[in-house]
Scaffold this active site. Structure first.
Site, PDB file in Angstrom:
ATOM      1  N   HIS A 104       0.835  -1.050   0.013  1.00  0.00           N
ATOM      2  CA  HIS A 104       0.137  -0.061   0.047  1.00  0.00           C
ATOM      3  C   HIS A 104       0.866   1.298  -0.106  1.00  0.00           C
ATOM      4  O   HIS A 104       2.020   1.325   0.725  1.00  0.00           O
ATOM      5  CB  HIS A 104      -1.006  -0.045   1.365  1.00  0.00           C
ATOM      6  CG  HIS A 104      -0.347  -0.081   2.479  1.00  0.00           C
ATOM      7  ND1 HIS A 104      -0.010  -1.277   3.004  1.00  0.00           N
ATOM      8  CD2 HIS A 104      -0.087   0.742   3.582  1.00  0.00           C
ATOM      9  CE1 HIS A 104       0.761  -1.386   3.989  1.00  0.00           C
ATOM     10  NE2 HIS A 104       0.700   0.070   4.640  1.00  0.00           N
ATOM     11  N   HIS A 106       0.919   5.106   1.244  1.00  0.00           N
ATOM     12  CA  HIS A 106       0.506   6.093   2.195  1.00  0.00           C
ATOM     13  C   HIS A 106       0.676   7.690   1.577  1.00  0.00           C
ATOM     14  O   HIS A 106       1.627   7.920   1.042  1.00  0.00           O
ATOM     15  CB  HIS A 106       1.487   6.465   3.397  1.00  0.00           C
ATOM     16  CG  HIS A 106       1.266   4.952   4.327  1.00  0.00           C
ATOM     17  ND1 HIS A 106       0.663   5.058   5.365  1.00  0.00           N
ATOM     18  CD2 HIS A 106       1.951   3.897   4.228  1.00  0.00           C
ATOM     19  CE1 HIS A 106       0.878   3.904   6.096  1.00  0.00           C
ATOM     20  NE2 HIS A 106       1.925   3.032   5.199  1.00  0.00           N
TER      21      HIS A 106
END
Ligand SMILES: [Zn+2]
Length: 148
Positions: A104, A106
């Site tokens: 992922h 951020h």
């Protein structure tokens, strides 16, 4: 480090087994608001296909994530959050502060004096390198770099 889709927090959000405050969804990714933010509006861009680390994510998805990050960055800056800047943080691997082993990206809204940052030691980090060693590193990485 657990990396199976059954116990993965992000896969649970993708399956609707855990709540997620989703601000964008398409064929490749979802974007959610982080439950434990550095600052409010901290976003996570999450590929729909489970992959623990960056090397396992297909390149079209990675490119899509970065194109989307540009638009999300703009949305953060135009929102009432009124951040002064945005950090993009990609923690790839446990040593790099990755905590959920589903890749992922951020986006972290930043403010002057928000107190967040990398810690470092001036004696150890950001010291000027010896050119010979830099050239050795460059040569080795050049030999390892695979571009297809
Ligand atoms: Zn997952």
């Amino acid at each position: 480090m657990p990396s199976d889709t059954y116990s993965c927090t992000f896969c649970k959000i993708l399956r609707g087994e855990l709540p997620g405050s989703i601000i964008h969804e398409d064929d490749l990714v979802i974007v959610i608001v982080d439950l434990f933010p550095v600052n409010e509006g901290h976003l996570l861009v999450i590929p729909k296909v489970h992959a623990a680390e960056m090397s396992e994510v297909d390149s079209d998805t990675l490119a899509h994530i970065m194109r989307l990050a540009q638009k999300l960055n703009l949305a953060l800056r135009r929102s009432s959050l009124a951040c002064d800047g945005v950090n993009l943080l990609l923690a790839d691997g446990e040593a790099a502060m990755q905590e959920i082993f589903h890749f992922h990206l951020h986006l972290i809204p930043r403010y002057y004096n928000d107190g967040f940052g990398f810690r470092y030691d001036r004696q150890r980090h950001f010291r000027e390198m010896n050119r010979t060693r830099m050239d050795e590193i460059a040569a080795e990485l050049k030999s390892k770099l695979v571009i297809v």
